[in-house]
Design a protein around this motif. Structure first.
Motif, PDB file in Angstrom:
ATOM      1  N   VAL A  28      -7.493  10.050  -0.716  1.00  0.00           N
ATOM      2  CA  VAL A  28      -6.711   8.742  -0.947  1.00  0.00           C
ATOM      3  C   VAL A  28      -6.602   8.451  -2.478  1.00  0.00           C
ATOM      4  O   VAL A  28      -5.689   7.862  -2.860  1.00  0.00           O
ATOM      5  CB  VAL A  28      -7.588   7.686  -0.285  1.00  0.00           C
ATOM      6  CG1 VAL A  28      -7.188   6.328  -0.691  1.00  0.00           C
ATOM      7  CG2 VAL A  28      -7.684   7.904   1.320  1.00  0.00           C
ATOM      8  N   GLN A 239       6.621   6.550   5.204  1.00  0.00           N
ATOM      9  CA  GLN A 239       5.517   6.739   5.695  1.00  0.00           C
ATOM     10  C   GLN A 239       5.233   7.514   7.017  1.00  0.00           C
ATOM     11  O   GLN A 239       4.389   7.085   7.919  1.00  0.00           O
ATOM     12  CB  GLN A 239       4.666   5.458   5.601  1.00  0.00           C
ATOM     13  CG  GLN A 239       3.103   5.324   5.744  1.00  0.00           C
ATOM     14  CD  GLN A 239       2.469   6.494   4.900  1.00  0.00           C
ATOM     15  OE1 GLN A 239       2.938   7.057   3.680  1.00  0.00           O
ATOM     16  NE2 GLN A 239       1.077   6.650   5.053  1.00  0.00           N
ATOM     17  N   TYR A 279      -3.380   6.455   2.847  1.00  0.00           N
ATOM     18  CA  TYR A 279      -3.895   5.217   2.340  1.00  0.00           C
ATOM     19  C   TYR A 279      -5.387   4.888   2.526  1.00  0.00           C
ATOM     20  O   TYR A 279      -6.069   3.925   1.935  1.00  0.00           O
ATOM     21  CB  TYR A 279      -3.053   4.268   2.833  1.00  0.00           C
ATOM     22  CG  TYR A 279      -1.720   4.004   2.121  1.00  0.00           C
ATOM     23  CD1 TYR A 279      -1.538   3.436   0.737  1.00  0.00           C
ATOM     24  CD2 TYR A 279      -0.657   4.545   2.640  1.00  0.00           C
ATOM     25  CE1 TYR A 279      -0.167   3.399   0.097  1.00  0.00           C
ATOM     26  CE2 TYR A 279       0.677   4.554   2.074  1.00  0.00           C
ATOM     27  CZ  TYR A 279       0.784   3.937   0.833  1.00  0.00           C
ATOM     28  OH  TYR A 279       2.051   3.949   0.243  1.00  0.00           O
ATOM     29  N   THR A 280      -6.087   5.406   3.628  1.00  0.00           N
ATOM     30  CA  THR A 280      -7.263   5.226   4.034  1.00  0.00           C
ATOM     31  C   THR A 280      -7.720   6.496   4.742  1.00  0.00           C
ATOM     32  O   THR A 280      -7.167   7.576   4.858  1.00  0.00           O
ATOM     33  CB  THR A 280      -7.322   4.062   5.235  1.00  0.00           C
ATOM     34  OG1 THR A 280      -6.823   4.490   6.339  1.00  0.00           O
ATOM     35  CG2 THR A 280      -6.404   2.695   4.924  1.00  0.00           C
ATOM     36  N   ARG A 324      -0.044   8.800  -4.611  1.00  0.00           N
ATOM     37  CA  ARG A 324      -1.511   8.936  -4.582  1.00  0.00           C
ATOM     38  C   ARG A 324      -1.824   8.897  -6.080  1.00  0.00           C
ATOM     39  O   ARG A 324      -3.100   8.469  -6.589  1.00  0.00           O
ATOM     40  CB  ARG A 324      -1.945  10.328  -4.108  1.00  0.00           C
ATOM     41  CG  ARG A 324      -3.509  10.634  -4.264  1.00  0.00           C
ATOM     42  CD  ARG A 324      -3.539  11.995  -3.520  1.00  0.00           C
ATOM     43  NE  ARG A 324      -4.909  12.552  -3.674  1.00  0.00           N
ATOM     44  CZ  ARG A 324      -5.560  13.560  -3.410  1.00  0.00           C
ATOM     45  NH1 ARG A 324      -4.624  14.600  -2.503  1.00  0.00           N
ATOM     46  NH2 ARG A 324      -6.584  14.013  -3.520  1.00  0.00           N
ATOM     47  N   TYR A 368      -5.207  -0.397   2.955  1.00  0.00           N
ATOM     48  CA  TYR A 368      -5.522   0.160   1.743  1.00  0.00           C
ATOM     49  C   TYR A 368      -7.039   0.231   1.654  1.00  0.00           C
ATOM     50  O   TYR A 368      -7.774  -0.279   2.637  1.00  0.00           O
ATOM     51  CB  TYR A 368      -5.010  -0.694   0.637  1.00  0.00           C
ATOM     52  CG  TYR A 368      -3.651  -0.457   0.132  1.00  0.00           C
ATOM     53  CD1 TYR A 368      -3.370   0.512  -0.820  1.00  0.00           C
ATOM     54  CD2 TYR A 368      -2.845  -1.377   0.723  1.00  0.00           C
ATOM     55  CE1 TYR A 368      -2.020   0.340  -0.981  1.00  0.00           C
ATOM     56  CE2 TYR A 368      -1.250  -1.123   0.253  1.00  0.00           C
ATOM     57  CZ  TYR A 368      -1.044  -0.372  -0.775  1.00  0.00           C
ATOM     58  OH  TYR A 368       0.289  -0.081  -0.909  1.00  0.00           O
ATOM     59  N   ALA A 417      -4.000   4.761  -4.117  1.00  0.00           N
ATOM     60  CA  ALA A 417      -2.613   4.877  -3.541  1.00  0.00           C
ATOM     61  C   ALA A 417      -1.707   3.627  -3.811  1.00  0.00           C
ATOM     62  O   ALA A 417      -1.069   3.369  -2.958  1.00  0.00           O
ATOM     63  CB  ALA A 417      -3.045   5.016  -2.083  1.00  0.00           C
ATOM     64  N   THR A 418      -1.709   3.115  -5.054  1.00  0.00           N
ATOM     65  CA  THR A 418      -0.917   2.211  -5.204  1.00  0.00           C
ATOM     66  C   THR A 418       0.266   2.527  -6.323  1.00  0.00           C
ATOM     67  O   THR A 418       0.883   1.617  -6.933  1.00  0.00           O
ATOM     68  CB  THR A 418      -1.748   0.803  -5.864  1.00  0.00           C
ATOM     69  OG1 THR A 418      -2.366   1.594  -6.908  1.00  0.00           O
ATOM     70  CG2 THR A 418      -2.466   0.346  -4.903  1.00  0.00           C
TER      71      THR A 418
END
Length: 484
Positions: A28, A239, A279-280, A324, A368, A417-418
């Motif tokens: 992540v 995604q 993301y998780t 990432r 997230y 991951a933003t």
């Protein structure tokens, strides 16, 4: 309340109680992320606390080395996969994921072309010095002015999205006496396993032509002397994990491709992007090398069945390049336990940003992760919801996560991951200025997009007296807010 006493009704089924609420889930976080001996998060060698002190919070942080490395890896993967079948591959960076002049320079340095969707994105790419011939121009409602600008700049290809656009381009190229290369966007009818708002290849939506309508559009394009149809384009969504959807879509698009060859060559097949990231801890993205081989093999197989040569391939990853590599830093402002029916408690952790810097959870329920970035803790983990400061109950940054139970005001919180679709979707709801973007590389942290101030927001208000020498005296909101 300890994690063990939390009921499954408040925690999603995929979320597990961590053995250590300080540990970083490797897939992540940026590759360079680690913890210092005192527990402070390090990214690209920089302590999160140092970044927050210097640039303020909220703060978007991008590891430039990781963006570049992922760009190279992706290009190598698709070139190798296509090369196994005697074809070539071009990779366009999907600028909508995150676009700035610096990011354009990074990805083009690494050999990628760039995909833009509006006149504004085109302007950014050109301002960065990108070769216009290596730009692709998308969009379901490109205006006449935008098409004029693209043709005038010498954009390498324009992806036609509607019958109206064919006629607009026909008029432009005739008036200018030029030839413009185009692709036709086609919806394969494959419904990607993703959120409805991210699935873009089903028939009843705004993008492209159906398989039924595409032949007539191709015939019209080929009637226009100044338009050169070089191929078809299909993007099934975003995604996405696995290759099943891409393989089924390739089958349908290659079938259409084959039926159109009698009217002329179609040297390019663009299969879009949409490759997912983690993301998780529950996410399991497919390695890009596996995706590349699976998709290229599927196209080759479909072409062989029909006895036609395999076209060159093109792809448009965005999130897979920058997602990432980015984190967002926040400062915790308040914490609040809220008693729920049945004796449960949900712990709300409010941060100094929210849906203004990350709209994805509010738009389509994106999940997230989060970790305290300024220290570690021996406290038992508790289930928390990280929320923003905006006047919406849907202003959620992280819907469900386990953090140490002593998370408190003043803690620095990092959300990984933003790198994709946070800066791009940012807004100024409640007149909250957008944060700066800081890039890390080679021991240097530098601002690549300046943060906004309240003065910036007031400057657009026509009701404010902007006479030189006259300004509204605004109290300093915080020491940090002035260091951007």
């Amino acid at each position: 309340m300890s994690a063990a006493s939390q009921s499954a009704t408040t925690a999603p089924s995929w979320l597990r109680v961590p053995d250590d609420a300080n540990a970083l889930v490797e897939k992540v976080w940026p590759v360079s992320a680690s913890r210092r001996d005192d527990g402070v998060l390090l990214v690209g060698g920089f302590p999160a606390t140092t970044l927050a002190d210097r640039f303020g919070t909220p703060l978007w942080v991008l590891d430039e080395d990781e963006v570049r490395a992922q760009a190279r890896r992706t290009l190598d993967a698709f070139r190798a996969a296509a090369g196994l079948h005697g074809a070539q591959a071009r990779v366009y960076y999907a600028g909508k994921a995150f676009l700035s002049t610096e990011v354009v320079r990074w990805v083009t340095d690494e050999g990628l072309a760039v995909d833009v969707c509006t006149g504004g994105e085109l302007a950014v790419a050109l301002a960065a010095g990108a070769d216009p011939a290596r730009l692709g121009f998308h969009g379901n409602n490109k205006s006449v002015a935008e098409l004029e600008a693209a043709v005038a700049a010498g954009v390498g290809s324009i992806v036609i999205d509607s019958p109206v656009e064919i006629e607009r381009l026909a008029a432009i190229v005739e008036r200018r006496g030029v030839t413009q290369s185009v692709l036709l966007r086609v919806n394969s009818g494959v419904h990607a396993e993703t959120h409805d708002f991210l699935a873009t290849a089903h028939e009843d939506q705004k993008f492209g032509f159906t398989l039924t309508d595409a032949p007539a559009a191709v015939a019209r394009i080929r009637e226009v002397g100044g338009l050169s149809l070089v191929g078809l384009h299909c993007h099934i969504g975003s995604q996405i994990f696995g290759t099943t959807g891409f393989q089924e879509s390739a089958s349908r698009i290659v079938e259409l491709h084959a039926t159109l060859l009698d009217g002329g060559a179609l040297p390019v097949l663009n299969l879009g992007g949409g490759f997912g990231i983690a993301y998780t801890s529950a996410d399991d993205p497919t390695p890009i090398e596996e995706l590349a081989i699976g998709i290229a093999d599927a196209v080759a197989r479909e072409c062989e069945v029909r006895g036609i040569p395999m076209p060159n391939l093109a792809f448009e990853p965005g999130r897979a390049i920058v997602g990432r590599a980015g984190i967002t830093l926040y400062e915790v402002g308040t914490t609040k336990p809220v008693s729920l029916d049945g004796g449960e408690t949900r712990h709300y952790v409010s941060v100094d940003g929210g849906m203004s810097d990350n709209a994805r959870p509010a738009l389509y329920g994106a999940d997230y992760s989060a970790r305290i970035a300024s220290r570690t803790s021996d406290a038992d983990p508790v289930l928390v919801r990280v929320v923003g400061k905006h006047c919406e109950s849907g202003d959620i940054v992280v819907d469900a996560e386990y953090l140490p139970g002593d998370v408190a005001p003043g803690d620095l919180l990092a959300v990984p991951a933003t790198g994709a679709y946070c800066f791009s979707l940012a807004n100024t709801y409640n007149y909250v200025p957008r944060p700066p973007v800081v890039a890390l590389r080679g021991g240097e942290a530098r601002v690549i997009v300046r943060g906004e101030t309240i003065d910036d927001l007031l400057a657009r208000d026509a009701g404010v007296d902007h006479t030189p020498g006259k300004r509204m005296d605004m109290p300093a909101l915080s020491e940090r807010s002035e260091t951007t």
